[in-house]
Design an enzyme around this catalytic site. Structure first.
Site, PDB file in Angstrom:
ATOM      1  N   MET A   1       0.832  -1.183   0.000  1.00 44.81           N
ATOM      2  CA  MET A   1       0.000   0.000   0.000  1.00 44.81           C
ATOM      3  C   MET A   1       0.877   1.248   0.000  1.00 44.81           C
ATOM      4  O   MET A   1       2.044   1.193   0.261  1.00 44.81           O
ATOM      5  CB  MET A   1      -0.900   0.009   1.247  1.00 44.81           C
ATOM      6  N   MET A   2       0.246   2.341  -0.233  1.00 44.39           N
ATOM      7  CA  MET A   2       0.839   3.664  -0.131  1.00 44.39           C
ATOM      8  C   MET A   2       2.064   3.876  -1.013  1.00 44.39           C
ATOM      9  O   MET A   2       3.100   4.283  -0.525  1.00 44.39           O
ATOM     10  CB  MET A   2       1.195   3.970   1.323  1.00 44.39           C
ATOM     11  N   PRO A   3       1.959   3.608  -2.291  1.00 48.27           N
ATOM     12  CA  PRO A   3       3.143   3.857  -3.111  1.00 48.27           C
ATOM     13  C   PRO A   3       3.294   5.324  -3.493  1.00 48.27           C
ATOM     14  O   PRO A   3       2.318   6.036  -3.692  1.00 48.27           O
ATOM     15  CB  PRO A   3       2.867   3.018  -4.358  1.00 48.27           C
ATOM     16  N   LEU A   4       4.536   5.743  -3.543  1.00 53.62           N
ATOM     17  CA  LEU A   4       4.907   6.991  -4.202  1.00 53.62           C
ATOM     18  C   LEU A   4       5.795   6.542  -5.348  1.00 53.62           C
ATOM     19  O   LEU A   4       6.858   5.952  -5.125  1.00 53.62           O
ATOM     20  CB  LEU A   4       5.666   7.928  -3.272  1.00 53.62           C
TER      21      LEU A   4
ATOM     22  N   THR B   1       8.275   3.905  -3.745  1.00 50.00           N
ATOM     23  CA  THR B   1       8.424   3.834  -2.300  1.00 50.00           C
ATOM     24  C   THR B   1       7.134   3.222  -1.772  1.00 50.00           C
ATOM     25  O   THR B   1       6.045   3.741  -2.041  1.00 50.00           O
ATOM     26  CB  THR B   1       8.651   5.229  -1.696  1.00 50.00           C
TER      27      THR B   1
END
Length: 130
Positions: free
Chosen positions: A1-4, A73
């Site tokens: 989850m939460m990719p940049l 990320t």
């Protein structure tokens, strides 16, 4: 989850192509590592040829000026096998949908703890609450 996700590629590709790469990466991440809907934070940069400094080859892989760098990320917690599947699926989708050379798909993951994210308001939205 939460990719940049950061995507860097040559200006030889049009803006629409760069956006397509971003959409493919997002869709594959949704399928492969359960990225939530609308969790699409991407920085896509097209570069002059002199701004991408790459070797002719490395580890037996021959690169071209069509190389695409994808750096994501993400939060810790995914297995090596899951990450291998993600790499393969992104590469296969770019090859199939955009005719990118598989040798020119360079992917790097950076894993961080959930408390290292703030999606706005100066808050740690995913930090464990005591």
């Amino acid at each position: 989850m939460m990719p940049l996700v950061r995507i860097d590629l040559s200006k030889k590709y049009p803006e629409s192509f760069a956006q397509q790469v971003g959409n493919i990466v997002y869709n594959v991440m949704r399928e492969q590592i359960n990225v939530p809907e609308d969790d699409k934070f991407q920085i896509i940069t097209r570069h002059d040829g002199s701004e991408l400094n790459i070797p002719k080859s490395y580890l037996g892989i021959e690169y071209s000026d069509g190389i695409i760098f994808i750096q994501a990320t993400i939060s810790f917690g995914r297995s090596t096998d899951l990450k291998k599947s993600l790499f393969k699926a992104i590469c296969e989708a770019l090859v199939q949908d955009l005719k990118v050379r598989p040798q020119d798909v360079f992917i790097n993951l950076i894993e961080v703890s959930k408390e290292n994210w703030s999606f706005g308001n100066g808050e740690m939205q995913y930090a464990d609450k005591d």
